[in-house]
Design an enzyme around this catalytic site. Structure first.
Site, PDB file in Angstrom:
ATOM      1  N   ASN A 119      10.083   4.788   3.860  1.00 22.23           N
ATOM      2  CA  ASN A 119       9.788   4.078   5.094  1.00 22.23           C
ATOM      3  C   ASN A 119      11.010   3.297   5.562  1.00 22.23           C
ATOM      4  O   ASN A 119      11.883   2.939   4.770  1.00 22.23           O
ATOM      5  CB  ASN A 119       8.680   3.051   4.827  1.00 22.23           C
ATOM      6  CG  ASN A 119       7.339   3.687   4.605  1.00 22.23           C
ATOM      7  OD1 ASN A 119       6.712   4.188   5.525  1.00 22.23           O
ATOM      8  ND2 ASN A 119       6.889   3.681   3.353  1.00 22.23           N
ATOM      9  N   CYS A 143       6.899  10.381   1.193  1.00 24.47           N
ATOM     10  CA  CYS A 143       5.802  11.334   1.377  1.00 24.47           C
ATOM     11  C   CYS A 143       5.998  12.451   0.375  1.00 24.47           C
ATOM     12  O   CYS A 143       7.018  13.138   0.401  1.00 24.47           O
ATOM     13  CB  CYS A 143       5.804  11.903   2.789  1.00 24.47           C
ATOM     14  SG  CYS A 143       4.595  13.214   3.014  1.00 24.47           S
ATOM     15  N   ARG A 198       0.834  -1.198   0.000  1.00 24.37           N
ATOM     16  CA  ARG A 198       0.000   0.000   0.000  1.00 24.37           C
ATOM     17  C   ARG A 198       0.876   1.258   0.000  1.00 24.37           C
ATOM     18  O   ARG A 198       0.939   1.991  -0.970  1.00 24.37           O
ATOM     19  CB  ARG A 198      -0.952   0.006   1.221  1.00 24.37           C
ATOM     20  CG  ARG A 198      -2.137   0.952   1.082  1.00 24.37           C
ATOM     21  CD  ARG A 198      -1.842   2.423   1.320  1.00 24.37           C
ATOM     22  NE  ARG A 198      -1.370   2.706   2.676  1.00 24.37           N
ATOM     23  CZ  ARG A 198      -0.901   3.895   3.055  1.00 24.37           C
ATOM     24  NH1 ARG A 198      -0.856   4.908   2.187  1.00 24.37           N
ATOM     25  NH2 ARG A 198      -0.447   4.085   4.278  1.00 24.37           N
ATOM     26  N   HIS A 257      10.083   6.575   9.381  1.00 23.63           N
ATOM     27  CA  HIS A 257      10.730   6.800   8.084  1.00 23.63           C
ATOM     28  C   HIS A 257      12.218   7.006   8.327  1.00 23.63           C
ATOM     29  O   HIS A 257      12.609   7.556   9.359  1.00 23.63           O
ATOM     30  CB  HIS A 257      10.135   8.032   7.389  1.00 23.63           C
ATOM     31  CG  HIS A 257       8.848   7.742   6.680  1.00 23.63           C
ATOM     32  ND1 HIS A 257       8.553   8.241   5.436  1.00 23.63           N
ATOM     33  CD2 HIS A 257       7.784   6.995   7.040  1.00 23.63           C
ATOM     34  CE1 HIS A 257       7.345   7.813   5.064  1.00 23.63           C
ATOM     35  NE2 HIS A 257       6.855   7.064   6.014  1.00 23.63           N
TER      36      HIS A 257
END
Lengths: 309, 309
Positions: free
Chosen positions: A250, A241, A16, A210
């Site tokens: 991440n 992001c 995802r 992250h």
């Protein structure tokens, strides 16, 4: 070291959080095969897709197909991101185990990311919670910018506390504290985690770090010290992001699992297996991934002495 | 938090450990300007060059020119790598503050890296120590593969202990424990550091971590917990080990300082200044560097909200 290794739970988010951030569309069959391999790798939870509008996130427009065609492992919790009641209804039809709600502690970030005020987000998420009340689907909230906002800077712990409290009162049992753009630092993580464990002992907390500024594994140690035992991670370290220019992704699952297993924790995850899966990512997404373990191999992979002259 | 921040000491090694590993020759004038900028940045120690044979390491063939032409800051210890008595004599002529000796705990790695057995290395380093006895130059030993050998695997702590003990008896006062290829992991670092502090309280220990498998900053936390207050680091994260295929480099100075300062430690280092110096490295060495801070900026560098549609 006691005979029983301390147990930690790893949540794999690449399908995802990773794929969502890619400019290429990963074929539905490839996604299904990818999640199926994750399902056999020992993860406690897999974030499989997102039931957002296909127009908003075309990369995950095949959410139903993925959820219907993956081979569900009963030992794995399959969670999906859900932004609104329509998404929750779609997720329910796919028999998901959990829906993952998301909003930001930072007003500026919430408006940038969600195009709503925080109060509008809260109201919309409360509608989802109400719609799910008579189902057996679990509820988790991923709270963004807990450790800092790339636009506002520091975030007051009392603001995080207040939002966690409101969602707890709604009946949300799981809270993921997200370091959305890699602003968390170790002593802060320890303080925030201890605060949350002390005030909300009935909730299940997950940390989402992250590695934007290299501190993800250091932050993990401090979270464990504070009693956290659940961690989001993304295979290959993919997913970033878009509102944090220059940011890398991440925390890398194989780097996390590699460190934790060396330290004597039981993550349940098959390290060699996931390194192999991570190795398939460049073909799927069309570019190299930031994983250091993929480059260097695990600590146990030894080399021959170099050729002597 | 007490009013007095705990003090940590950062040793910058890019000018030696970094440049040595580059295929391009960094011009002598550029090296001098680089070290001069480091000298004004608050480092406790700078490893400026290496007095090895110019044939063995052509990248540092200008050791004398660098040492003679840099502007020495009296608050900085200027250390140089020295492999033999000839190198030590050259270093003495340049009025260095410290000579840094190097050998491996691993027999295989020592033979691969030094082309000598460990006993041959010890004898050669003992000659250097004897030659330096009546000088005011400090002695440091950088011990490689303390936390694992890429060819042998695990290294017994008793082997590290035995070598530290032998060098201590020779009169070497500083020991750098080197994770040569990024095999150290946090719980191991804590154990090794506590052992060394307990058994060799009279020695000054430095930790030298590589971020090969992403654990350098996590390892740093555990070293601090065990009482270590000195850390090698390399600007931009440059410098690796040619005997560890796929490995990335030394722990990145600006990532280390960034984390430690956020945690309330006083490193003495000017973070904004060294980020600026790190930004000059790609021009000097001809390629991108692995620094995450150089890409993302420090935590305090905020961004504007994205453009609204």
């Amino acid at each position: 070291m006691s005979a029983q290794k301390p147990r930690l739970f790893i949540h794999e988010v690449a399908a995802r959080d990773g794929f969502q951030n890619e400019s290429v569309f990963v074929d539905t069959d490839d996604k299904i095969a990818f999640v199926d391999r994750l399902s056999a790798s020992g993860f406690a939870k897999i974030e499989a897709t997102s039931f957002t509008s296909p127009k908003a996130i075309p990369a995950l427009k095949d959410a139903e197909a993925v959820m219907h065609q993956i081979a569900r492992n009963p030992d794995v919790i399959y969670t999906v991101l859900v932004p609104n009641v329509r998404g929750a209804e779609r997720a329910l039809e796919c028999n998901v185990d959990e829906v993952n709600l998301v909003m930001s502690v930072s007003e500026t970030h919430n408006q940038a990311n969600m195009r709503m005020t925080r109060e509008q987000s809260f109201a919309q998420l409360a509608e989802i919670v109400a719609a799910m009340r008579d189902t057996r689907v679990a509820l988790n909230l991923s709270l963004s910018t807990v450790f800092g906002c790339p636009m506002e800077g520091d975030i007051a712990l009392q603001d995080v506390h207040a939002l966690v409290d409101r969602f707890s009162q709604l009946g949300v049992a799981g809270i993921t504290l997200c370091d959305t753009t890699g602003m968390a630092y170790p002593s802060q993580v320890n303080q925030v985690a201890k605060h949350m464990k002390a005030h909300f002992g009935h909730l299940e907390f997950t940390m989402h770090f992250h590695n934007t500024r290299g501190m993800a594994l250091a932050n993990t140690l401090e979270a464990i010290d504070a009693g956290i035992d659940r961690f989001d991670a993304s295979l290959g370290g993919i997913g970033g992001c878009p509102y944090a220019p220059g940011a890398s992704g991440n925390v890398c699952t194989e780097e996390l699992v590699h460190m934790l297993e060396l330290m004597g924790y039981d993550t349940g995850v098959d390290l060699d297996g996931i390194i192999d899966i991570a190795g398939s990512l460049p073909r799927l997404i069309g570019h190299d991934v930031p994983s250091q373990i993929l480059k260097a191999g695990p600590r146990t992979r030894l080399h021959r002495p170099p050729h002597r002259q």
